[in-house]
Design a protein around this motif. Structure first.
Motif, short mmCIF file in Angstrom:
data_model
loop_
_atom_site.label_atom_id
_atom_site.label_comp_id
_atom_site.label_asym_id
_atom_site.label_seq_id
_atom_site.Cartn_x
_atom_site.Cartn_y
_atom_site.Cartn_z
N ALA A 119 0.84 -1.21 0.00
CA ALA A 119 0.00 0.00 0.00
C ALA A 119 0.87 1.26 0.00
CB ALA A 119 -0.93 -0.01 1.21
N TYR A 120 1.96 1.22 0.76
CA TYR A 120 2.90 2.35 0.83
C TYR A 120 3.52 2.63 -0.54
CZ TYR A 120 7.53 4.44 1.66
OH TYR A 120 8.66 5.19 1.60
N LEU A 121 3.97 1.56 -1.23
CA LEU A 121 4.60 1.72 -2.54
C LEU A 121 3.64 2.29 -3.57
CD1 LEU A 121 6.64 -1.62 -2.81
CD2 LEU A 121 7.54 0.66 -2.29
N MET A 122 2.39 1.80 -3.51
CA MET A 122 1.39 2.22 -4.52
C MET A 122 0.86 3.62 -4.24
SD MET A 122 -0.67 -1.37 -5.00
CE MET A 122 -1.77 -0.75 -6.25
N LEU A 123 0.49 3.88 -2.98
CA LEU A 123 -0.21 5.12 -2.65
C LEU A 123 0.73 6.29 -2.35
CD1 LEU A 123 -3.01 3.58 -0.41
CD2 LEU A 123 -3.15 4.18 -2.83
N GLU A 124 1.78 6.02 -1.59
CA GLU A 124 2.67 7.12 -1.19
C GLU A 124 3.83 7.31 -2.15
OE1 GLU A 124 3.66 7.68 2.91
OE2 GLU A 124 2.07 6.32 3.58
N ARG A 125 4.39 6.20 -2.67
CA ARG A 125 5.52 6.32 -3.59
C ARG A 125 5.07 6.42 -5.04
NH1 ARG A 125 10.37 4.13 -1.77
NH2 ARG A 125 11.17 4.85 -3.78
N GLY A 126 3.82 6.01 -5.32
CA GLY A 126 3.28 6.10 -6.68
C GLY A 126 4.03 5.25 -7.68
N MET A 127 4.50 4.08 -7.27
CA MET A 127 5.28 3.22 -8.16
C MET A 127 4.37 2.46 -9.12
SD MET A 127 8.26 1.64 -5.74
CE MET A 127 9.68 2.63 -5.29
N SER A 128 4.94 2.05 -10.26
CA SER A 128 4.19 1.29 -11.25
C SER A 128 3.90 -0.11 -10.72
CB SER A 128 4.97 1.18 -12.55
OG SER A 128 6.11 0.35 -12.37
N ASP A 129 2.91 -0.78 -11.30
CA ASP A 129 2.54 -2.13 -10.87
C ASP A 129 3.73 -3.09 -10.97
OD1 ASP A 129 0.02 -1.22 -10.40
OD2 ASP A 129 -0.87 -2.04 -12.23
N ASN A 130 4.51 -2.97 -12.07
CA ASN A 130 5.65 -3.87 -12.27
C ASN A 130 6.70 -3.69 -11.18
OD1 ASN A 130 4.53 -4.99 -14.54
ND2 ASN A 130 5.65 -3.73 -15.98
N THR A 131 6.98 -2.43 -10.82
CA THR A 131 7.98 -2.16 -9.78
C THR A 131 7.50 -2.66 -8.43
OG1 THR A 131 8.68 -0.19 -11.00
CG2 THR A 131 9.38 -0.35 -8.71
N VAL A 132 6.23 -2.44 -8.13
CA VAL A 132 5.66 -2.91 -6.86
C VAL A 132 5.79 -4.43 -6.77
CG1 VAL A 132 3.53 -3.17 -5.53
CG2 VAL A 132 4.08 -0.96 -6.57
N GLU A 133 5.43 -5.13 -7.85
CA GLU A 133 5.50 -6.59 -7.85
C GLU A 133 6.94 -7.07 -7.65
OE1 GLU A 133 3.11 -8.89 -7.70
OE2 GLU A 133 1.82 -7.15 -7.46
N ALA A 134 7.88 -6.37 -8.27
CA ALA A 134 9.29 -6.74 -8.13
C ALA A 134 9.75 -6.58 -6.68
CB ALA A 134 10.16 -5.89 -9.06
N TYR A 135 9.38 -5.47 -6.05
CA TYR A 135 9.76 -5.23 -4.65
C TYR A 135 9.13 -6.27 -3.72
CZ TYR A 135 12.14 -0.72 -5.27
OH TYR A 135 13.04 0.27 -5.59
N LEU A 136 7.88 -6.60 -3.96
CA LEU A 136 7.21 -7.60 -3.11
C LEU A 136 7.86 -8.97 -3.28
CD1 LEU A 136 3.44 -6.62 -3.59
CD2 LEU A 136 4.98 -5.99 -1.73
N HIS A 137 8.28 -9.27 -4.50
CA HIS A 137 8.98 -10.54 -4.75
C HIS A 137 10.30 -10.59 -3.98
CE1 HIS A 137 11.80 -13.14 -7.09
NE2 HIS A 137 10.76 -13.95 -7.07
N ASP A 138 11.02 -9.45 -3.95
CA ASP A 138 12.29 -9.37 -3.23
C ASP A 138 12.09 -9.64 -1.74
OD1 ASP A 138 13.31 -8.63 -5.69
OD2 ASP A 138 13.24 -6.49 -5.24
N VAL A 139 11.07 -9.01 -1.16
CA VAL A 139 10.79 -9.17 0.26
C VAL A 139 10.33 -10.60 0.56
CG1 VAL A 139 9.42 -8.37 2.23
CG2 VAL A 139 10.26 -6.72 0.54
N ALA A 140 9.58 -11.19 -0.36
CA ALA A 140 9.13 -12.57 -0.18
C ALA A 140 10.33 -13.52 -0.17
CB ALA A 140 8.15 -12.95 -1.30
#
Length: 299
Positions: A11-32
């Motif tokens: 939610a932070y990446l999408m709403l506050e950082r305004g990142m693209s869907d692809n970037t958000v998915e990449a970051y979530l994959h890294d944390v996973a």
């Protein structure tokens, strides 16, 4: 517990950082990946208890997967963003990634075409077909302006200021920049618009897109890749040649010609001057080759 924090991070990446869907998915994959490593190797350690040593253990595990240094750095970037978010939200008292170092990357010099090779590439275009006329306009625009392929295919009619020799480009992170465009590219765009695009049945929602396929929709990245690869083969050019090659060639030819590095940075849309500085290395190579070719003591 991890899943709740990852959900908040998304939610932070999408709403506050305004990142693209692809970037958000990449970051979530890294944390996973980090979560899975901790659950496998350090199950007794909670997120709040994590220290530098645990993160170094994680980096070692992805290094053992024989991933490229650039991929490892990207994973580390996603993990660091996660911990910065956790510290910002005061879920953690300190950020354990602050002293974590990325693996050293070898910076490969990009493949660049000579001006003669650029001419050969353009000469391989079949101008007797509608697609050929469009392709000439696309390639002239890419090379004239140093565009990324994503910037080319999203170029809009309303962002062309050809009367004053500029185009407005939507770059990385949805950042706009004004880029000068050369006379030959302007000429080819006008030919394409007047003789080809005006006869295409345009799909709804695509009316403002400059370059269209035969079905009246915007061009895809992969289509531009195939067009350039096919032309390179017809022109007899060696090496791996793709859309980014024209962008690299644009920057290199400017630097070779003595252009100011800050001006090149602005036109390329590079966030950091260090990204642009790679072309000075190419320039040094060009200078040495010139010396070896023309200096009597090098012959």
């Amino acid at each position: 517990m991890w899943d709740a924090y990852i959900k908040g991070f998304k939610a932070y990446l999408m709403l506050e950082r305004g990142m693209s869907d692809n970037t958000v998915e990449a970051y979530l994959h890294d944390v996973a990946m980090l979560r899975d490593h901790m659950q496998d190797e350090h199950k007794e350690i909670s997120l709040q208890q994590m220290e530098l040593a645990h993160l170094q253990s994680f980096l070692q595990s992805i290094h053992e997967l024989e991933l490229a240094a650039s991929t490892q750095s990207r994973i580390l970037s996603g993990v660091k963003s996660f911990f910065r978010y956790m510290a910002l939200e005061e879920i953690l008292r300190k950020d354990p990634t602050q002293l974590l170092e990325a693996p050293k990357q070898k910076r490969a010099l990009p493949h660049v075409l000579s001006i003669a090779d650029i001419d050969k590439l353009f000469e391989a275009i079949d101008h007797s077909t509608p697609e050929g006329t469009r392709n000439r306009a696309m390639l002239e625009t890419m090379y004239s302006c140093g565009l990324r392929v994503s910037e080319l295919i999203t170029l809009k009619l309303t962002n062309l200021y050809l009367d004053v020799g500029f185009i407005k480009v939507l770059g990385k992170g949805d950042k706009e920049r004004l880029v000068p465009i050369g006379e030959e590219a302007i000429n080819q765009i006008q030919i394409y618009r007047e003789h080809i695009r005006s006869h295409v049945s345009i799909k709804r929602g695509q009316e403002d897109v400059l370059f269209l396929n035969r079905r009246g929709a915007g061009m895809s990245r992969i289509m531009v890749f195939y067009i350039i690869k096919d032309l390179a083969a017809k022109a007899g050019l060696s090496g791996e040649i793709h859309p980014h090659t024209l962008r690299h060639s644009f920057a290199t030819h400017l630097v070779e010609g003595g252009a100011d590095l800050r001006a090149v940075q602005e036109m390329m849309g590079h966030k950091s001057i260090t990204t642009t500085e790679i072309y000075t290395h190419l320039d040094r190579s060009y200078l040495r080759n010139t010396l070896e070719k023309f200096h009597p003591r090098y012959k």
